[in-house]
Scaffold this active site. Sequence first.
Site, PDB file in Angstrom:
ATOM      1  N   ASN A  55       2.317  -9.773   9.632  1.00 11.79           N
ATOM      2  CA  ASN A  55       0.877  -9.597   9.823  1.00 11.79           C
ATOM      3  C   ASN A  55       0.201  -9.795   8.471  1.00 11.79           C
ATOM      4  OD1 ASN A  55      -1.781  -8.492   9.886  1.00 11.79           O
ATOM      5  ND2 ASN A  55      -1.252  -7.294  11.702  1.00 11.79           N
ATOM      6  N   VAL A 107       7.597  -6.431   1.594  1.00 11.04           N
ATOM      7  CA  VAL A 107       6.280  -6.684   0.985  1.00 11.04           C
ATOM      8  C   VAL A 107       5.715  -5.482   0.245  1.00 11.04           C
ATOM      9  CG1 VAL A 107       5.752  -8.301   2.870  1.00 11.04           C
ATOM     10  CG2 VAL A 107       4.862  -5.977   2.971  1.00 11.04           C
ATOM     11  N   GLY A 108       6.218  -4.290   0.501  1.00 10.53           N
ATOM     12  CA  GLY A 108       5.503  -3.091   0.056  1.00 10.53           C
ATOM     13  C   GLY A 108       5.599  -2.781  -1.422  1.00 10.53           C
ATOM     14  N   GLU A 109       6.682  -3.211  -2.056  1.00 13.40           N
ATOM     15  CA  GLU A 109       6.875  -2.802  -3.458  1.00 13.40           C
ATOM     16  C   GLU A 109       6.745  -3.925  -4.467  1.00 13.40           C
ATOM     17  OE1 GLU A 109      10.029   0.610  -3.663  1.00 13.40           O
ATOM     18  OE2 GLU A 109      10.356  -0.533  -1.820  1.00 13.40           O
ATOM     19  N   ALA A 139      10.273  -2.676   7.676  1.00 11.53           N
ATOM     20  CA  ALA A 139       9.667  -3.664   8.580  1.00 11.53           C
ATOM     21  C   ALA A 139      10.722  -4.609   9.126  1.00 11.53           C
ATOM     22  CB  ALA A 139       8.556  -4.431   7.877  1.00 11.53           C
ATOM     23  N   ARG A 144       8.521 -14.797   5.738  1.00 12.49           N
ATOM     24  CA  ARG A 144       7.535 -14.873   6.832  1.00 12.49           C
ATOM     25  C   ARG A 144       6.762 -13.557   6.893  1.00 12.49           C
ATOM     26  NH1 ARG A 144       9.040 -14.375  13.172  1.00 12.49           N
ATOM     27  NH2 ARG A 144       7.021 -15.015  14.054  1.00 12.49           N
ATOM     28  N   PHE A 171       4.764   6.352  -1.021  1.00 12.19           N
ATOM     29  CA  PHE A 171       5.132   5.615  -2.234  1.00 12.19           C
ATOM     30  C   PHE A 171       6.483   6.026  -2.777  1.00 12.19           C
ATOM     31  CE2 PHE A 171       0.964   4.113  -1.779  1.00 12.19           C
ATOM     32  CZ  PHE A 171       0.072   5.177  -1.758  1.00 12.19           C
TER      33      PHE A 171
END
Lengths: 327, 158, 762
Positions: C655, C727-729, C515, C652, C245
């Site tokens: 996954n 996408v993570g944050e 990513a 896009r 994180f």
Amino acid sequence: MRDFSYIRAASASQAGSAAQQSGAMFLAGGTTLLDLAKCGVSEPETVIDITHLSGMSGITVDTAGARIGALARMSEVADHGDIQAAFPAVSQSLSLAASAQLRNMATIGGNLLQRTRCSYFRDPGAFPACNKRNPGSGCAAIGGITRNHAVLGASEACIASYPGDLAVALVAFDAVVELDGRKVAVDDFFLAPSNTPDRETVLQRGEMITAITIPASAAAVNSTYIKVRDRQSYEFAAASAAVGLELEADGKTVRDIRVALGGVATKPWRARSVEQALIGKALDADTVEKASRLAMEGAVSHGGNHYKIELAPRVVTRAILKMGGLA
Amino acid sequence: MTRSIHIALDINGQRHELDVEPRVTLLDALREHLTLTGTKKGCDQGQCGACTCHVDGRRVLSCLTLAAQVEGRQITTIEGLAGEAGDLHPMQAAFIEHDAFQCGYCTPGQIMSAVACIREGHAGSDAEIREYMSGNLCRCGAYNSIVAAVRQAAAEAA
Amino acid sequence: MTMMEPRKHGDASDGTVGGRQSRFEGSMKVTGTATYALEYPFENLAYAVLIQSTIPAGRVLKVDIADALAIPGVLLVLTPEDDLGLTLGADWGGNKPAEGPYYPLPRDVQFNGQSIAAVVAESREQATEAARLVRVTYEESKYVANLNDPNAGEGKLMDALSSAWGDAEAALAASPVRIEAEYSTPREYHVAMEPHGLTAKWDGEQLTIWEPSQWSHGMARMYSEWFDMPYENVRIISPFIGGGFGSKGQPLAYGAVAVAAARKLGRPVKLAVTRPQNFTSYGGRAGTKQKIALGATEDGILQAIVHRGASETSVYADWPEQTGAATSILYKVENFSSQHRIVPVNSVTPGALRGPGKNPSAYGIECAIEELAYKLGMDPLELRLKNYADHDYQSGKPWSTRQLREALTKGAETFGWSRRSHAPRSMRDGKTLIGWGIGCGTFPVIRAPSEAMIRILSSGKVEVISGAIDMGQGTYTILAQSAAEVFGIPVDQVEVHLGDSRLPGSAIAGGSMLAGSIMGAVHKAAVAARDELIGLALSDANSPFRDTGANTLNFVEGRIAAPRGEAPSLTLAELMFALKREEIEVRRNTLPEGASAQEQVQAWTTMARVQGPTMGDYSMHSWCAHFAEVRVDEDFGTVRVSRMVSAFDCGRLYNPRLVESQWRGGIIMGIGQALLEEGLVDMRNGRTVNNNVGDYLVPTNSDIPDLQVISVGVPDHNASALGGKGVGEVGIVGVAPAIANAVFHATGKRIRDLPITLEKLL
């Protein structure tokens, strides 16, 4: 933790005599002892494992009441059908405590003896002043961050709150603590800090809780435990109430009522003033709200715990109205 | 003067003999003395659930359990959950299927907790699963998937 | 490392990019065979334990270690007296702020909880016991406890973060409708489930460190500078980490201590930072406060935004938690002014915690916009759509893609927003007040180069090799999907090796940049490897394809064949066997052509090549809209999130299964931020008193309802080679204001300082 010796007691008398040594402590579930040893608060020289003692973990309920062995696990008592039927507040106070894992480990006797979660008590390295740990050294909590500290039963020497739930339900229903050789009412078993906060119960050195008994009552059958806290689970109470209610045949006049508070006092707190104000009265929201506020008579706030004076009576009110079918 | 004691622990059906100081927790015995590192240390204070394993089939926190205390009891860790041939326990399979983990650190504790939760009879609804799994923190936030996995495994076990 | 065996679920397309492939390393994580940093076995291991200060500021005068040394098993006690021989290194940008020696256990105390000594012993228990016997004598000096300390002062303006266009003050003054409010967020902590720590081992001049790392190459570089040794001599091994994180991207003082102790003792040293020590060993999110003034017309067109914010920093380093980061780009406004100050306080230097800057910034603007909506008597959804930014007004650049309007409308529809009754306190269920609120979020697309290696083995397996990190966000899985797709093979024919600074360089697993970056590098390397194999297959004397007349080959469903589909058709293993090749190895990077070897190392070990969202023709960001329903107990003030719908534009998705988990993870952290999390500092001595996970509350399972997440993104090939955005944050951004807005709608009470705890609603 400091190094210690480990003894596994084969009998209660062996445990008792081993406990006479200075620095000896009983080890049951370990959830308090090991936690405080890691904090540097407890420094046993010998731990006496009493979990293999026989005859101390039974749970029986009959028309006279319940008898619960001190080594019964919290989860066993919480899930016990007869306890759930005759003393729902007791069962709920257990189910709402800690986590499933801790409830599998912790014993009833040990649960009663859990110690305060005061951050200052638990951090000796940074806060040497703690009259509970070190009588006469002062109280680091007063003047500090006190959101969780007690508004009832506190003194200038100590404002640490008693965090447990079960004892709150027990004190509401006049439970009795059996020690090896004497019996003490729960309310008398726990001590308010006064100027000796290091003495939390009447236990003498080497004494062991062997069982608790709870007399049966109609109020206990119609009882509940409400626990209010910041998150939904796995947290101590901001304020809690154990309430039992018995109504007259008319369905609204109070014949018997039991009220006890948790999360707001230095010991499990029986609120007799609330009870006395409601016995013989007809239940309605206004009457109950007014009576519940009596529980806060004498409350003293320190810093961030003032909200408990507002919150606790509301929890009591909710519990009473719920048991009276009015919530 | 350190006082080592000799204890024998029954872990996943195997007997392990070790010499440890009495103050060594079951968690440290597993991780440091027995190279059974599947059980994780998240807080070492009984506040996160990552160290959950089974003692006599009951889920407990190994960080607040002395190794000496559990001599004579049956200990099951995550390493003992899969079958002899390495086939996954249905709970492990359900966790993969529902993506019930991300970093994986809380996962062994979640799985051990979940298996016991079903055995205890506390997986009867999503609300019950949530409550009875609340002793296992997950900072990656896999909670929704954990509930789905436990729900599935409970249905399979029924 | 043992092989991972991905389980087969769903259908064959799961294994390609865009598929819902289940987690590649899943079987390792559910069986306890994934090994984390403190879990490797070593001969002759010694254990180190930290000692931290109990005063907020001053100097260590004396450290009495005699009693500690007398404890059996104690090998070494390190104190400020010890010269460990380290040198100051460059920061993660590669900038060296100063020259000179580095003291990881300094004499100067700059915050309560600072590491000042360490004990090393044969066992952790002995080291811990001895640590309690170390007696430190301090000379205390003045201190500032936190942002609210009366002695905190105004701090200093971060000029580089100031942003302005139009004439905001004048436009604000001229606005018929204005709101002005001050919002604050407390100190917050990462609380990754794996506490920090490391094991360090020297073999002659070679140093190997097993430490949870979000950036293996960067951390190796920083250790090499501290210890004045060649970069190649340091190796960081981190195939699995128990959450980061943002907290595990750089080495910290305790790391230097463990490595130095290992060098002194000639033995491997394991140092575990205890959970309480984690709260002061590295910075969490700084406390912030910000004042926002919005001016609008009567029908809700924004005329001006004036923003002034501040965050804590330490007294020894500057770190801004930029409260204006999202304020400038969420809405269309012609007049804007934002400034941010940093205020030095005696705490550890704050760090990057999921969504730094954007998170507290969105809290401010998204609460303010909804306060404006209520003042105008307008639907907060309508107000947001009415002021939709058609381009980035701050940079002047067009958006690369921005599906925020779609996120708002799709999210609203899914949530049932149209059923809302506007007035506060108008929805209830018995003693429970119900409220609905919206919060938008954004996070920049940050780009960086990476490299990757692909090996085609004679067994038919394809190896993906990179020093990149999987911290649970799914790097193993998406790289396996990428290689599987390029070679037309099932995912279980792919092996992925990650998390080792000796392996090819990569961007940090941070800033949501990895990513896009590593997928680009792996794709490039995989295509190149495939092309090399095709070249061999079409030209080699031994190849069955030599005479087919084809000029390329197709890789489909595990078989290789000429495009017209006629014979032969071979598996990868069969082709490698026919070509008599053991392996084909290809390495590619996404740096510009002609980058020198030195430039390459610099790219992997510093942030020098990292590009921000507007460093190109477009302004590129991920976006989201959260719709929250809260239930508030009217008497107790307790708030519970009962329902949440969040719609995301992340381009896009490589996954969707793993992305949904990331989104939910961010949302859950946002719920914790809104309702539970607060680092508490005792003003009398600067101590973080809730330095444990029983008192610093993160959400439990029962705090979280089903979180519905929706993707409204479209591929964005300006943002990344394969069309994805971070996408993570983005998931944590906008949650707290959605909840705060919902609480207002439920209760009529506007709580502006987080967390929204029950006593604020009594």
